[in-house]
Design an enzyme around this catalytic site. Structure first.
Site, PDB file in Angstrom:
ATOM      1  CE  LYS A   1      -0.549   0.019   4.986  1.00  0.00           C
ATOM      2  NZ  LYS A   1      -1.231  -0.673   6.084  1.00  0.00           N
TER       3      LYS A   1
ATOM      4  NE  ARG B   1      -6.008  -0.796  11.845  1.00  0.00           N
ATOM      5  CZ  ARG B   1      -5.014  -0.841  10.959  1.00  0.00           C
ATOM      6  NH1 ARG B   1      -4.248   0.214  10.782  1.00  0.00           N
ATOM      7  NH2 ARG B   1      -4.778  -1.929  10.257  1.00  0.00           N
TER       8      ARG B   1
END
Ligand SMILES: *Cc1c(COP(=O)(O)O)cnc(C)c1O
Length: 358
Positions: free
Chosen positions: A36, A131
């Site tokens: 990414k 998260r």
């Protein structure tokens, strides 16, 4: 090469990737290469594949599509839970996705039936970093419902650390993930093939003699590209820390007082600037700004100090460097600066392959 540019050394990336694959492989742990930060840049993705990393993960479906269209021959995993609004592309272009929401997995199943495909999912378990993730207490019920979906394969479970909460992936957490794996397998008589224990932050755990147990996968981005572990950003021995370099051009050099004069208000970014009085100094301005990189994430490779920057300019104390207009200054980026540079259309991408001397 037009400036500013980022110089990308594919040999150094290849070295880091194969070295990490070897280190983790010795512990029976496979590496998923996370692309990414480079937006799925095909030369870089191909370098990972050539280094033996055949499973690539990315948080953006667009990056995965970019790699597939460029002909990268790998398996692709979407590492951010799919958008309910984008299920069709996830089923079409990825082999696996990381998931935490049953509604999404149900939609993946429905779409997979339509596309006559099977889609693999790895369930993310929330293990303290707060998260993404299913709470361990809810895992049993989630697995039960997922196993009833005909076109979904439960490939495994995983966890993420040191991202939102800054929580360390230690032996206790890894053993717990192993225990959860054993429990699911026993309860449902099924086999989980991928137990993904974390990211580049897991390096210290491994190095300090971590016992993998059932953990057999890690998802690595930063340690491959920047050669550092990510709990303390310490260099990993034997890896390159300079596979990426950012090069910018000097557009002004003048001796000026280091303190601004006049009435003080907010700067262009709504901040109240604070300056150290260094007297009159040689100030160099570079054609590189916040629209190109994260200024705070750059380390200059010559003896100058970064005083700050705006959208389009970076101001240096040029010290004894003798910098002149037209000269270049080279910086090593941290992860945020690398991300920004790879994302900015103004930073040109220059690929090179050095002869490797590590
Ligand atoms: C970005 C990301 C990673 C890779 O993290 P690094 O610190 O770059 O190794 C791994 N897993 C997930 C879910 C991510 O989003």
């Amino acid at each position: 090469m037009k400036r500013p540019y980022i110089e990308i050394d594919l040999n150094k990336i290849a070295h880091n990737a194969s070295k990490l694959k070897e280190i983790w492989g010795e512990a029976g742990i496979d590496v998923m290469g996370i692309t990414k930060v480079n937006l799925g840049e095909p030369h870089i993705a191909q370098t990972l594949v050539d280094s033996g990393i055949t499973l690539l993960g990315d948080s953006r479906i667009e990056d995965i599509i970019r790699m597939k269209k460029a002909g990268i021959d790998a398996n692709f995993c979407l590492i951010r839970t799919p958008f309910l609004s984008d299920i069709k592309r996830v089923v079409r272009y990825t082999d696996i996705s990381l998931n935490t929401e049953f509604r999404v997995i149900k939609a993946l199943n429905k779409e997979a039936i339509k596309q006559q495909k099977r889609h693999k999912v790895i369930l993310m378990v929330e293990m303290g970093d707060r998260r993404e993730g299913i709470l361990p207490g809810d895992l049993h019920n989630e697995v039960k419902r997922i196993l009833e979906l005909p076109n979904i394969e439960l490939e495994g479970i995983g966890a993420n650390f040191a991202c939102f909460g800054g929580i360390k992936p230690n032996q206790e957490k890894m053993s717990y993930l192993s225990l959860l794996t054993d429990t699911i397998e026993q309860q449902f008589g099924t086999k989980l093939s991928v137990i993904s224990g974390g990211n580049s932050a897991n390096f210290i755990w491994l190095q300090e003699g971590g016992r993998p147990g059932r953990v057999n996968n890690v998802r690595l981005g930063e340690s491959i590209f920047l050669g550092v572990e990510t709990l303390y950003r310490h260099p990993i021995e034997g890896l390159h820390q300079d596979a990426f370099k950012i090069v910018a051009e000097v557009i002004e050099v003048k001796r000026k007082p280091s303190l601004p004069t006049g009435e003080l208000a907010l700067n262009a970014f709504g901040e109240t600037p604070n300056f150290e009085d260094r007297g009159i100094i040689p100030r160099a301005i570079l054609g590189l700004g916040r629209e190109d990189v994260a200024i705070d994430g750059l380390t200059p490779q010559i003896d100058v100090d970064i005083l700050g920057g705006s959208s389009d300019h970076m101001i240096l104390d040029a010290k004894q460097s003798g910098l002149k207009v037209g000269d270049t200054v080279t910086f090593l980026p941290n992860y945020s600066a690398l991300l920004a540079a790879m994302t900015s259309p103004f930073v040109h991408k220059k690929f090179m392959t050095s002869s490797c001397n590590l």
